[in-house]
Design an enzyme around this catalytic site. Sequence first.
Site, PDB file in Angstrom:
ATOM      1  N   GLY A 243       0.802  -1.220   0.000  1.00  0.00           N
ATOM      2  CA  GLY A 243       0.000   0.000   0.000  1.00  0.00           C
ATOM      3  C   GLY A 243       0.827   1.259   0.000  1.00  0.00           C
TER       4      GLY A 243
ATOM      5  CG  ASP B 134     -13.716  25.178 -21.312  1.00  0.00           C
ATOM      6  OD1 ASP B 134     -14.669  24.908 -22.056  1.00  0.00           O
ATOM      7  OD2 ASP B 134     -12.532  24.859 -21.559  1.00  0.00           O
TER       8      ASP B 134
ATOM      9  CB  THR C 262     -11.257  23.479 -29.335  1.00  0.00           C
ATOM     10  OG1 THR C 262     -10.691  22.268 -28.839  1.00  0.00           O
ATOM     11  CG2 THR C 262     -11.626  23.301 -30.798  1.00  0.00           C
TER      12      THR C 262
ATOM     13  CG  HIS D 239       0.023   2.221   8.247  1.00  0.00           C
ATOM     14  ND1 HIS D 239       1.123   2.526   9.019  1.00  0.00           N
ATOM     15  CD2 HIS D 239       0.475   1.474   7.223  1.00  0.00           C
ATOM     16  CE1 HIS D 239       2.198   1.955   8.478  1.00  0.00           C
ATOM     17  NE2 HIS D 239       1.833   1.324   7.389  1.00  0.00           N
TER      18      HIS D 239
END
Length: 580
Positions: A59, A416, A459, A226
Amino acid sequence: MSSKHFINDPTHLVSSALHSLTLTNPNVALDAANKVIYRRPRDDGAREQVSILSGGGSGHEPSFAAMVGPGMLSAAVAGTIFASPSAEQVRAGIASRVDHERGVLVVVMNYTGDVLNFGIAVEKARAAGVPVDMVVVGDDVGVGRAKAGKVGRRGIAGTVLVLKIAGALAAQSRSLEEVAKVARLTAENLVSVGASLEHVHVPGRAAADQDGALAVGEVEIGMGIHNEAGSGRGKMDLPELVGKMLAQLLDPKDEDRAFLNVNSNEVVLLINNLGGVSVLEMGGITTEVVSQLRDAYGIKPVRILSGTYMTSLNGLGFSISLLNVVNTDIGGPGMLELLDAPSEVPGWSAPIRKETWEANNQAVREGTSRVTEEVKPSGLKLDAAAAESSLKSALDRVIAAEPEVTRFDTVVGDGDCGIGLKRGAEAILKHISEHSLTGDAVVDVASIVPVVESSMDGTSGALYAIFLNALVHALRGQSTAGEATPKVWAAALKQSCDALSKYTPARPGDRTLVDALYPFVEVLGETGDVKRAAEASRKAAEETKGMKASLGRSVYVGGSLFEEVPDPGAWGLATFFQGL
């Protein structure tokens, strides 16, 4: 706290993750029964060296198994998630998975289960005649002396600095005594503290209740890897959080936590991702930590390491470690040289060479000159005052429409579009307030192009930039007309549409801003009437409601929401034309 995982069987998760290392790193092999990752034996005449073994609960990846390889660990023993490996696993690792000829150094973090189980294995190895030593790392100052009591400080991310330095020294064929001495010296000059926005969920366990969950905006300082409790929690922004963390590391007046007097001229800074913080945020955190170290403590680290070294599964937090670089007194390499030494392990990331750090290059490139040439007057005249008034009206209309466009884009996109259009409109307004239009159509449009390029991204920003650059060229081609009439504008706009079509397949009917652009240009060319052209654009934008997208992010949005709102880009452009 998310309880969703792709692999919910913890036993399978650990075993398959360990196996993956043998697929991505040819240097290592796996003892699956004992969950030991170890360096494959070599017969290429490599120098014998002290073997270094570490490990702990799973972990915390990439610690420790991904740090096995040349220049670092010889083997790593893995327990189940957040639990120490058994003494038998560690014994097997020492006894049969590493070389003994030069001795074995075991490095373990200060957790009771790890210390006991690794300790049992170390004593068994000694009883069997293996030269072995053990170093326990406790670098966490999150829990002070009073609360920690006899247990002492926990081991957290600073441990990887001990592993790297010890591994590099071992690779130089130094003795077990020397390697253990430098490992201890490194651990003694190390302090760390972590903070997290939430506890983590262990795969395979029932989802815990949320009684101990942190509220929105709340952070816990000193939380263990932990899920152990830290020193406190509260609502604070990043600068305040970092300030508190650095105070726990560096305040000599804090008798409960003043574990280290950082008085060296050389300090190493490690900023560790606990697993769930984005790379973007880690960059912001790193800048804040380095700035406060410099401004509040006068510390300028000689090495800055920022990345993922020791996690708490997908912990939404980070830790700060400081290493006081001191003389190793072994008549050889120093801590920095060992830290910079090459290694071939996937879990250690330090791509900047020693020579680059020490060069301390501060050179910058000055100036902001553009690569484009100055735009020369074209002789294509317009009424500057009227044009400026119309342009301001159009831009004000776009700014006012931002909430509406944003709402549309939230439904069918990423939300956006409205902000992007508003940002561009505000930038152009600021530009023309500082630089009035000249009355030359080419010069005036050309002056707006860099404003759009620098203020609008994504874009739509690219589409507007391409279109406007093409418009400058097209208007210059119309300069013999002498006056920028609606017909001249229409011809230039048509040419710009043709140029834009080379870079995007978008056409009317694809549910994009092109749906509002083409009708405006077409009607303006036919009638010379800006108002009628704007009305045609608005009508076309309204008709995108219900139109299924063929391009852009809207393509990926499922359901029938596109039937409820028009295309945001088309609506924003139509709004601009109406303002004209």
